[in-house]
Design a protein around this motif. Structure first.
Motif, PDB file in Angstrom:
ATOM      1  N   THR A  15       0.938  -1.181   0.163  1.00 27.61           N
ATOM      2  CA  THR A  15      -0.026   0.031  -0.070  1.00 27.61           C
ATOM      3  C   THR A  15       0.856   1.288   0.098  1.00 27.61           C
ATOM      4  O   THR A  15       0.655   2.224  -0.599  1.00 27.61           O
ATOM      5  N   GLN A  71       2.328   1.527  -3.538  1.00 27.11           N
ATOM      6  CA  GLN A  71       1.416   1.953  -4.362  1.00 27.11           C
ATOM      7  C   GLN A  71       0.944   3.631  -4.001  1.00 27.11           C
ATOM      8  O   GLN A  71       0.706   4.261  -5.265  1.00 27.11           O
ATOM      9  N   SER A  72       1.128   4.149  -3.106  1.00 29.59           N
ATOM     10  CA  SER A  72       0.660   5.386  -2.614  1.00 29.59           C
ATOM     11  C   SER A  72       1.859   6.610  -3.303  1.00 29.59           C
ATOM     12  O   SER A  72       1.555   7.518  -2.998  1.00 29.59           O
TER      13      SER A  72
END
Length: 501
Positions: free
Chosen positions: A442, A445-446
């Motif tokens: 996460t 991906q951010s």
């Protein structure tokens, strides 16, 4: 009836054969250890510690300063080794002491759990100790090699085999460490535990390899009564500035070492940003670069016969630039499903061109020995060859400056701090390994897509600039082409012949 007797075959030199194999294979553990510390130390810090900007700058500054000191310290340690006289010889005590102490420092660096400035202070102390202890082993080990054979052919055999097995150790380290310290294949499930166990395993390999070197190699101990002239910094710079071709060849050697290191220095973080937290993909990416190097070495003799050096420099530069441009395109335009194969293909092309260019530079550098003899009457081989490891360490210091500045510019530590938080929580059993991997994915991906693009541009544009500068310097300043080299050799031989009459 007469009988013919067959001429006796020359006796095999069993001592040389034994020394050759034991000494060369003992380099495997050394270079695995060096790969862990030199290539993955910063990655380990970024992915297992939460560091502030000032702490990261301090770490980068220490890395740079110590690598410069390492380059300057080699002649000093060489003098200490040369002056050593013990019943175990002059090389083995430093090989063994350096190996044992360096292994202890290696484990301490990758096993401690200090945080913040306390970690930075310990890092400074351990890095200095690592540098001192590795130099003990390094200088002792490589200084022993010439003493194992006096004939040029035998020395070449030992040198080539030692470089082969040292390279194997570096490849093993570079290939195994990413897979076993990141992602789902990490030893113990998280990077903190994985790096600790990798340091213990590699330290053990280091000690075993150097241990059987000390026990098995028979060292010549008939020390010369006369004092040999030591290679000091003053003499190094004196010879460089008296030999204009060596001056330019040394500068280009520095640039090519730096050029070759940039791509792999950023590889792990770039692959993580592109494909997620997978050490396996990092290994695959670097493997294609290594394969290209091996293939080039097989075909280099044929390429040398087909192309003159000036032409080969231009072709290899163009191949490298094409590979780097393909690398940028592969990370931006190519669909994600096909991106990894495209990036591996592009780094393979980069490796072919870049290593071809570097090998030609090595030949140009070596030819300055004959130029030195032609111009001054003295070859100074040992001194000139000592410049290559010196330039390697100086380029390593410059590489560290570039890496630190790039990571600060793109905000890399903000991302890695998030990842290290998850690693620490998993290590403390506060979250499961699956929760850790989900949290890291996460965070990756951010991360802004611009971060990946900026990193890719740095990985490609900086080497291209260094490559073009190197080519321009050689095109304008290198005077030793094939014809000039042959002419110098004839002139040198003519001088020797006239002096003997």
């Amino acid at each position: 009836m007469s009988t013919k007797t067959k001429p006796l075959a020359p006796p095999k030199d069993k001592t040389f054969t034994r020394n050759k194999w034991i000494f060369s294979t003992s380099g495997i553990g050394r270079d695995m250890s060096y790969a862990l510390f030199s290539q993955f130390l910063l990655t380990y810090i970024l992915y297992t510690r939460n560091v502030t900007t000032s702490q990261f700058v301090t770490i980068g500054a220490v890395l740079t300063a110590c690598r410069i000191w390492d380059a300057l310290n080699d002649p000093i340690m060489g003098g200490i080794v040369e002056a050593t006289r013990t019943k175990f010889g002059k090389f083995k005590p430093w090989i063994f002491i350096g190996c044992i102490t360096n292994s202890a420092v290696l484990i301490a660096m990758f096993s401690n759990r200090l945080e913040g400035w306390n970690f930075v202070y310990l890092f400074v102390a351990l890095y200095l100790l690592w540098d001192i202890t590795y130099t003990m082993n390094d200088i002792g080990y490589w200084s022993m090699m010439p003493s194992l054979a006096k004939e040029a052919d035998k020395r070449n055999q030992i040198a080539s085999m030692t470089n082969l097995f040292s390279g194997l150790g570096a490849v093993l380290g570079t290939g195994l460490i990413p897979v076993l310290t990141a992602g789902s294949y990490a030893i113990g499930g998280n990077s903190i535990t994985a790096y600790k166990w990798m340091s213990i395993i590699i330290a053990a390999a280091f000690i075993i390899c150097q241990g059987y070197c000390c026990l098995g190699v028979k060292e010549e101990r008939n020390y010369k009564a006369e004092k040999e002239e030591r290679i000091g910094l003053k003499k190094i710079f004196t010879v460089i500035f008296k030999n204009d071709q060596l001056l330019w060849a040394t500068l280009v050697t520095l640039l090519t070492y730096l050029m070759s290191a940039i791509l792999t220095a950023f590889a792990a973080n770039y692959i993580y940003l592109q494909f997620g937290y997978s050490g396996l993909k990092v290994t695959l990416f670097t493997a294609f670069y290594a394969i290209s190097t091996a293939i080039l070495m097989l075909f280099f003799p044929k390429l040398s016969k087909k192309y003159k050096r000036a032409e080969a420099l231009k072709i290899s530069m163009i191949i490298s630039i094409i590979g780097y441009l393909a690398f940028i395109i592969g990370g931006t335009v190519i669909p994600l499903a096909y991106r990894m194969p495209f990036l591996c293909a592009s780094v393979f092309v980069v490796g072919l061109g870049q290593n071809w260019f570097s090998m030609i530079v090595m030949i140009i550098f070596t030819n300055t020995i004959e130029y030195n003899e032609y111009k001054t009457g003295s070859r100074d081989e040992a001194l000139i060859f000592s410049l290559r490891p010196f330039m390697s360490k100086m380029s390593s210091a410059l590489q560290q400056v570039i890496v630190t500045l790039v990571y600060l510019a793109i905000g890399m530590t903000t991302l890695t701090n998030k990842i290290s938080d998850f690693e620490q929580q998993a290590n403390l059993k506060q979250i499961t390994e699956q929760e850790k991997l989900v949290g890291i994915e996460t965070a990756l991906q951010s991360a802004s897509g611009a971060m990946s693009l900026k990193l890719a541009l740095c990985m490609a544009v900086i080497p291209i600039i260094l490559l073009i500068i190197s080519y321009i310097i050689l095109a304008k300043k290198n005077k030793i082409d094939e014809e000039e080299y042959d002419r110098m050799l004839k002139e040198i031989e003519a001088r020797k012949g006239s002096s003997e009459e």
